[in-house]
Design an enzyme around this catalytic site. Sequence first.
Site, PDB file in Angstrom:
ATOM      1  N   GLU A 108      -6.520  36.049  83.210  1.00 56.70           N
ATOM      2  CA  GLU A 108      -5.882  36.543  82.292  1.00 56.70           C
ATOM      3  C   GLU A 108      -4.368  35.809  82.251  1.00 56.70           C
ATOM      4  O   GLU A 108      -3.475  36.574  82.826  1.00 56.70           O
ATOM      5  CB  GLU A 108      -5.870  38.348  82.476  1.00 56.70           C
ATOM      6  CG  GLU A 108      -7.319  39.068  81.630  1.00 56.70           C
ATOM      7  CD  GLU A 108      -7.201  40.422  81.771  1.00 56.70           C
ATOM      8  OE1 GLU A 108      -6.293  41.245  81.897  1.00 56.70           O
ATOM      9  OE2 GLU A 108      -8.478  40.624  80.561  1.00 56.70           O
ATOM     10  N   GLU A 117     -15.194  39.983  81.341  1.00 59.01           N
ATOM     11  CA  GLU A 117     -14.714  40.943  81.580  1.00 59.01           C
ATOM     12  C   GLU A 117     -15.095  41.396  80.647  1.00 59.01           C
ATOM     13  O   GLU A 117     -14.586  41.554  79.975  1.00 59.01           O
ATOM     14  CB  GLU A 117     -13.672  40.707  82.377  1.00 59.01           C
ATOM     15  CG  GLU A 117     -13.503  42.357  83.278  1.00 59.01           C
ATOM     16  CD  GLU A 117     -12.149  42.258  83.863  1.00 59.01           C
ATOM     17  OE1 GLU A 117     -11.324  41.283  84.604  1.00 59.01           O
ATOM     18  OE2 GLU A 117     -10.998  43.428  83.206  1.00 59.01           O
TER      19      GLU A 117
END
Length: 516
Positions: free
Chosen positions: A247, A350
């Site tokens: 991220e 994820e």
Amino acid sequence: MLLLLLLLLITPSTLASECVPRTFQGDSFVCVCNSDYCDLPGVIKVPAAGSHTLITTSRDEHRFSIQNGSNDALPGEGSSVVVTLNHQERFQAMMGFGGAFTDATGINILKLTEESQEWLMKSYFSPEGIEYNLCRVPMAGSDFSTRPYSYDDVEGDVDLVHFNLTTEDYKYKLPFIHRAQELAERELLLFGSPWSPPAWMKENGMFNGSGGLLNEMWQPYADYFVKFVQAYSAEGAPIWGLTTQNEPLTGFQDWRWNTCAWTAEGQRDWIKTTLGPTLQAAGMRHLQLMVLDHNRDALPWYPATILEDPESNQFVDGVAIHWYDDDNTGPEVMSELHSLFEDKFLLYTESCDGWDAAPGERVILGDWYRAESYAANIIDDVNHWSTGWVDWNMALDIDGGPNWAYNFVDSPIIIDEKSSEFYKQPMFYSMGHFSKFIAPGDRLISSTVSSGYEHVRVAAFQHGSTDTASTIVLLNMGEDMETVTVDVRGSQEFVNFVMPAKSIVSVLVNMAATAH
Ligand SMILES: *[C@@H]1O[C@H](CO)[C@@H](O)[C@H](O)[C@H]1NC(C)=O
Ligand SMILES: *[C@@H]1O[C@H](CO)[C@@H](O)[C@H](O)[C@H]1NC(C)=O
Ligand SMILES: *[C@@H]1O[C@H](CO)[C@@H](O)[C@H](O)[C@H]1NC(C)=O
């Protein structure tokens, strides 16, 4: 002789065992496992030519209920839903399904008795369980650790002489990776993802908050990746792939947990000048290098910025995606990315539920909606080029932790330390409907649902090794039961069955003859 027959009948490796249900606050139920007992679906093989096997999980009743049957020569009379498969239209080959070996996962599994631990690992990895094969390994700490840390927290150690794996690797990750390797029949593919570089390599000197990698740390940080791969390999956990950063866009905000800011241009230049050549020089170009590792809203621009440059493009194999923005951004951006860079794979790396829920609902025991959200998302993603789907934590505690930044979420397995039991959430079965029945190498094929049935979703796959066998996974989000006809090859061979309200069904079908 009779005894032998009886023994054969109760062999757990071939027969499914029943869920021990318990209801809590959710609208469905969990299955309870302890030292003495745990439900396993058993080994389920492709059925004989001309027949099929249905595996059903539903909100109200079923967990991997198994039913065999012969294929029909005619569609079911008055079937409400008709699913048409086209074996001629084949798309991407699947790489796999799995979860993440986080510190929290290991910490929770260790709270169980050894017998319970074994049931849990078998449930995820063995041929009798749901056969995970593709798993993520955080490189050092993530928020699902009890402290922020890296593999070299000695300030200014640019030669990484103090680089070392940590107690967390030795206690919480490696033992379970090793057990998974032993239990799994499929090859276990592991990919590493860093949450943050060592804090001293960053502009803000912290694991969290807002900041990126210092320019002068580009080379030491690339060396850090090489050392991670070498260290895991030396411990008998060979690494198959890497993402460049978990991220990366969170690092531009004052983020609560471990992160590192990277612009797309920064990633492009670091990969092309430093990380790519460093991995290559270390003999690690075969590792599957994935970029992005963040939400759909960064598609296609973020990876496109990296891949449009031929020099960084040559070091990149795939694009990793998380689901946290999927309500706002449709899956079409995945097809768009695929059409721009057809030689790069897409992979969901994820996802979890409960991350945006109210404090008391981070974990909901027995929630059907969360199982449904997993299945709906997986079906959507694989129908838009994703080569698999990797869940987040494989086991959490009753609050959805531990997490040093108190970012609690839900998990397919919840451990109740007080009762020494673990609970298989509906999400566990939802994952299993895909992970167990879609083997690595199976190809997505075209499937369509008759119009007017938007609450029924389908993904279909051709088995890699054969021309006649397929797996079809169906999700019924409706409150009514549906009568379903699967038209296996556009004519002549049909599977007719009933789908309960709020259910997931995997159909393994073997045709009597080869499709042409
Ligand atoms: C279904 O058939 C398989 C063989 O293809 C057999 O092993 C299994 O026991 C059968 N299951 C049921 C529920 O009939
Ligand atoms: C690395 O960690 C292991 C296990 O904690 C320890 O045995 C070893 O001595 C450490 N190596 C270095 C170089 O610190
Ligand atoms: C970053 O982590 C520290 C603990 O290491 C914490 O005190 C601080 O509040 C965190 N920063 C943010 C923005 O949450």
